[in-house]
Write a protein that holds these residues in place. Structure first.
Motif, mmCIF file in Angstrom:
data_model
loop_
_atom_site.group_PDB
_atom_site.id
_atom_site.type_symbol
_atom_site.label_atom_id
_atom_site.label_comp_id
_atom_site.label_asym_id
_atom_site.label_seq_id
_atom_site.Cartn_x
_atom_site.Cartn_y
_atom_site.Cartn_z
ATOM 1 N N LEU A 90 0.834 -1.196 0.000
ATOM 2 C CA LEU A 90 0.000 0.000 0.000
ATOM 3 C C LEU A 90 0.868 1.244 0.000
ATOM 4 C CD1 LEU A 90 -2.460 -1.077 2.845
ATOM 5 C CD2 LEU A 90 -2.970 -1.094 0.386
ATOM 6 N N ILE A 91 0.458 2.242 -0.758
ATOM 7 C CA ILE A 91 1.058 3.569 -0.705
ATOM 8 C C ILE A 91 -0.041 4.526 -0.278
ATOM 9 C CG2 ILE A 91 2.247 5.405 -1.957
ATOM 10 C CD1 ILE A 91 3.191 3.279 -3.955
ATOM 11 N N THR A 92 0.140 5.178 0.841
ATOM 12 C CA THR A 92 -0.888 6.080 1.354
ATOM 13 C C THR A 92 -0.481 7.533 1.124
ATOM 14 O OG1 THR A 92 -0.061 6.321 3.621
ATOM 15 C CG2 THR A 92 -1.365 4.355 3.128
ATOM 16 N N TYR A 93 -1.431 8.418 1.343
ATOM 17 C CA TYR A 93 -1.225 9.836 1.073
ATOM 18 C C TYR A 93 -1.157 10.692 2.325
ATOM 19 C CZ TYR A 93 -2.073 8.942 -3.867
ATOM 20 O OH TYR A 93 -1.976 8.479 -5.151
ATOM 21 N N ALA A 99 -6.347 8.071 8.634
ATOM 22 C CA ALA A 99 -5.467 7.337 7.720
ATOM 23 C C ALA A 99 -4.174 6.885 8.397
ATOM 24 C CB ALA A 99 -5.145 8.203 6.497
ATOM 25 N N GLU A 100 -3.877 7.448 9.564
ATOM 26 C CA GLU A 100 -2.686 7.015 10.288
ATOM 27 C C GLU A 100 -2.805 5.579 10.802
ATOM 28 O OE1 GLU A 100 -5.143 9.601 13.230
ATOM 29 O OE2 GLU A 100 -4.767 9.455 11.059
ATOM 30 N N GLN A 125 2.441 17.450 13.737
ATOM 31 C CA GLN A 125 1.557 16.439 14.313
ATOM 32 C C GLN A 125 1.318 15.294 13.333
ATOM 33 O OE1 GLN A 125 -1.922 18.644 15.669
ATOM 34 N NE2 GLN A 125 -0.994 18.937 17.685
ATOM 35 N N GLU A 126 1.110 15.637 12.070
ATOM 36 C CA GLU A 126 0.919 14.574 11.079
ATOM 37 C C GLU A 126 2.193 13.758 10.918
ATOM 38 O OE1 GLU A 126 -0.564 13.686 6.503
ATOM 39 O OE2 GLU A 126 -0.213 15.773 7.124
ATOM 40 N N LEU A 131 5.319 8.733 11.888
ATOM 41 C CA LEU A 131 6.437 8.060 12.549
ATOM 42 C C LEU A 131 5.945 7.052 13.577
ATOM 43 C CD1 LEU A 131 8.936 11.023 13.035
ATOM 44 C CD2 LEU A 131 9.168 9.083 11.465
ATOM 45 N N ALA A 132 4.853 7.358 14.255
ATOM 46 C CA ALA A 132 4.293 6.418 15.219
ATOM 47 C C ALA A 132 3.845 5.134 14.526
ATOM 48 C CB ALA A 132 3.136 7.063 15.969
ATOM 49 N N ALA A 133 3.250 5.259 13.325
ATOM 50 C CA ALA A 133 2.854 4.063 12.567
ATOM 51 C C ALA A 133 4.081 3.228 12.211
ATOM 52 C CB ALA A 133 2.106 4.479 11.304
ATOM 53 N N TYR A 134 5.169 3.904 11.834
ATOM 54 C CA TYR A 134 6.420 3.199 11.531
ATOM 55 C C TYR A 134 6.955 2.480 12.762
ATOM 56 C CZ TYR A 134 11.511 2.835 11.046
ATOM 57 O OH TYR A 134 12.823 2.405 11.070
#
Length: 334
Positions: A90-93, A99-100, A125-126, A131-134
């Protein structure tokens, strides 16, 4: 004003359809930028070579009159369940409006790779959410894209992106970083070199439908254009190149678009551009987005109905004919 629909570069040899606009700047351009990446590129390159990426925007997120709706975990999971039989990347925007949490759902469903997007490179913040998802899924999130068409839409400069990438690297030194732009933005100016030098890989948007010769050409010409542009980009940048956006929408029929043309384009591109660790393309895009007809252009009031029909699925998650002869993938977990 230049948009993604009026590029400054054209190619010769497309069945005589387009004269060569061979600028001296291309002939005498500086050597390709070669960033000595310290990031862990192997998982990304393995996903490029062996996986199948699709660009994904959650169906529950829409922008009407500039106001976004929010995606739920359940809605994202339903989207990804529809995609998973055919796609494992997946590639997200964005990492906003829910979406996070795409990587969370992707991990549960056995996706191979996620390239996490950040829509606003100036929003700390975004960036923090991305980075939190990573950090939650370091084996799954194989890259991060800081912005999509930021320069094209005049939301920032190449200098802004280069600065943002260097700053982001301090927080994630081993995460492959990039930004995505229309191909002409990379090719038509040397101002991009500072950003290219800060990128670990290139993501680029190459849309033949916005070329003046598109309607008179055949699928072989459309796919050849994507390959030739990628060849030119490789003369500017020597790292891995992933075509993030390309394709043919399925409507409106009044504009000459159809399911058959979408299908023919991708079958031609699959034959011409075999995936490898150094070059690959993503399918674009996951779902039709009706609101996108009014929001896709960087120019206010410049509506484009075709932007609503890029999906491999409808906005209701119904598969389109293009999927009928796309091989299903094994369901493997990380």
């Amino acid at each position: 004003m230049q948009t993604r629909r009026s590029h400054l570069i054209s190619l010769a040899g497309l069945a005589g359809l387009a004269p060569l606009a061979a600028r001296a700047a291309l002939a005498t351009s500086p050597a390709a930028v070669c960033h000595q990446s310290r990031a862990h590129l192997a998982p990304l390159q393995a996903a490029m070579a062996k996986g199948r990426f699709i660009a994904y925007h959650p169906t529950e997120i829409a922008f009407w009159y500039g106001k976004p709706t929010r995606a739920t975990k359940a809605g994202i999971t339903a989207d990804l369940k529809a995609l998973r039989p055919w796609f494992d990347g997946l590639i997200t925007y964005s990492a906003s409006h829910g979406a996070e949490h795409v990587a969370d759902a992707a991990a549960e469903l056995g996706f191979r790779a996620v390239i996490q997007g950040v829509w606003d490179p100036a929003d700390p913040q975004e960036i923090g959410r991305a980075l939190a998802a990573y950090h939650r899924h370091p084996k799954l999130v194989v890259g991060l894209s800081l912005g999509n068409e930021v320069v094209l839409s005049h939301r920032g400069s190449w200098g802004d992106l280069a600065y943002g990438l260097r700053r982001l690297r301090k927080h994630a030194p081993h995460l492959p970083l990039t930004t995505s732009e229309a191909f002409s933005q990379f090719l038509d100016t040397d101002d991009a070199r500072s950003t290219l030098a800060a990128m670990d890989f290139m993501m680029v948007n190459i849309h033949p439908i916005f070329e003046s010769w598109f309607a008179r050409a055949q699928p072989a010409n459309w796919s050849e254009f994507v390959v030739r542009i990628t060849d030119l980009l490789a003369k500017k940048y020597c790292g891995p190149i992933l075509v993030k956006e390309t394709g043919v929408p399925t409507g409106p029929h009044s504009m000459g678009y159809s399911n058959a043309k979408q299908r023919a384009f991708y079958r031609a591109l699959e034959a011409r551009m075999k995936p490898s660790p150094s070059r690959a393309f993503a399918y674009f895009s996951a779902f039709d987005l009706p609101w996108h007809a009014y929001d896709a252009s960087p120019n206010p009031g410049d509506n484009h109905p075709e932007e609503a029909y890029w999906g491999f699925f409808t906005g209701k998650r119904a598969p389109k004919p293009i999927l009928s002869d796309l091989t299903r993938l094994p369901h493997t977990r990380l």
